[in-house]
Design an enzyme around this catalytic site. Sequence first.
Site, short mmCIF file in Angstrom:
data_model
loop_
_atom_site.label_atom_id
_atom_site.label_comp_id
_atom_site.label_asym_id
_atom_site.label_seq_id
_atom_site.Cartn_x
_atom_site.Cartn_y
_atom_site.Cartn_z
N GLU A 1 0.83 -1.22 0.00
CA GLU A 1 0.00 0.00 0.00
C GLU A 1 0.86 1.27 0.00
O GLU A 1 0.54 2.26 -0.68
CB GLU A 1 -0.92 0.00 1.23
CG GLU A 1 -1.80 1.22 1.38
CD GLU A 1 -2.76 1.39 0.21
OE1 GLU A 1 -3.65 0.55 0.06
OE2 GLU A 1 -2.61 2.36 -0.56
N LYS B 1 5.65 4.24 -9.90
CA LYS B 1 4.35 4.23 -9.19
C LYS B 1 3.18 4.05 -10.18
O LYS B 1 2.26 3.28 -9.91
CB LYS B 1 4.19 5.51 -8.38
CG LYS B 1 5.15 5.57 -7.18
CD LYS B 1 5.18 6.94 -6.55
CE LYS B 1 6.08 7.00 -5.32
NZ LYS B 1 6.34 8.38 -4.87
N1 HSE Z 1 10.68 10.61 -3.16
C1 HSE Z 1 9.29 10.28 -3.04
C2 HSE Z 1 8.47 11.57 -3.29
C3 HSE Z 1 9.00 9.71 -1.68
O1 HSE Z 1 9.04 12.66 -3.32
O2 HSE Z 1 7.27 11.48 -3.49
C4 HSE Z 1 7.70 8.98 -1.56
O3 HSE Z 1 7.62 7.89 -2.44
#
Ligand code: HSE
Length: 406
Positions: free
Chosen positions: A126, A202
Amino acid sequence: MAQVQVAVLGYGTVGSGVVKVIDTNHDSILGKSGADLHVKYILDLREFPGDPNEQKVVHDYEVIVNDPEVQIVVETMGGVEPAFTFTKRALEAGKSVCTSNKELVANRGTELLALAKEHQASYMFEASCGGGIPIIRPLRTCLCADVIDEITGILNGTTNYILTKMIDEGLEFDEVLKDAQQKGYAERNPEADVEGYDACRKIAILSSLAYGQRVDYTDVYTEGISKISSADILYAKAMGRTIRLLAFSKKEGSQVTAMVAPHLVGKDDPLYAVNGVFNAIFVHGNMLGDAMFYGQGAGKEATASAVVADVIEEAQTLGKGVMSSWSPEKLPLTDISKTRKRYFVRVKGDAADAAKVADIFGGIETVQAGLAGEYGFLTQEMTEQDYQERAAKVEGILSMIRVREK
Ligand code: HSE
């Protein structure tokens, strides 16, 4: 339910947050879910003298993987190795694993999910997308009745913070990045964030879940924000829009496209108002229509809260495993050259030259931002290929930003 013994791999920001959430909210979690969680081990190379959990720190993974009392392993190490090997061994030993490690899920998630299934265990992640925002579980359960045909997200807090500050204060990218690094909002090596690679992993994970088939992140066209300038922002403001790094995938029929790139976003778009380190994920389903998930995309406690939600579900389903998977066959993505949108273009010269450009593009809308020696224009909707062919005939193009139409 008997006490559930948990091991945490990596006592960094997220790992220590997980221990904090379990310690602080133990009774509330027990009352609401019946899960009596207890952290038995913390794996880290370092010692933590004076830390209330220093007695739990071990340096050898064998202690954890060979302890039959440990039923859940939390992997908050980051990176692909040794996280992959540790996860694989835990699943093979019948332990469930949950993680915030998007790099590992994007690279090896398919085989780890299959391994979990084979051993009646769970592999949950998650916190890998959108930090503390619930999005993986909604896609897996609440939206399961829908055919999802679009996911568009602001999935990276660092770049959203940088863009917001550039827009609010009229600063250049390099200045804001330096400031963000000094304040700890950006990594010392910011490439994965600013070049869009983090958002790319992502959107690949979310798309694999949404469309039920593996989306290979290396197939996703990715552009970051390092070329966005204060001049681009002046034009965006002149058009009543803002600039956001969007990661999206869309399904039309059997065709799926995916992309990470800066976009102009209008005031009527719910993503317009997502500022600073916040993330938001817009989802469209064929029955649901529009839904949006908003919250803290990073940060110790917020991310740890999402990890512990997975720990709880794993504790409730020990010996069975949580059903979560996608087909391992790669989902072929449609070449972005065939995707259609409008484009905003900055070009050297004078608005008087715009007539020539209008001929090439078949009608444009010029935009002035009060900058000497250049002007901007919006094209009509056309494919990326069409845009590239026409743009090749225009001299002095300074920048191009895609327009998101809602
Ligand atoms: N480096 C990522 C960001 C951290 O700035 O969103 C969270 O995945």
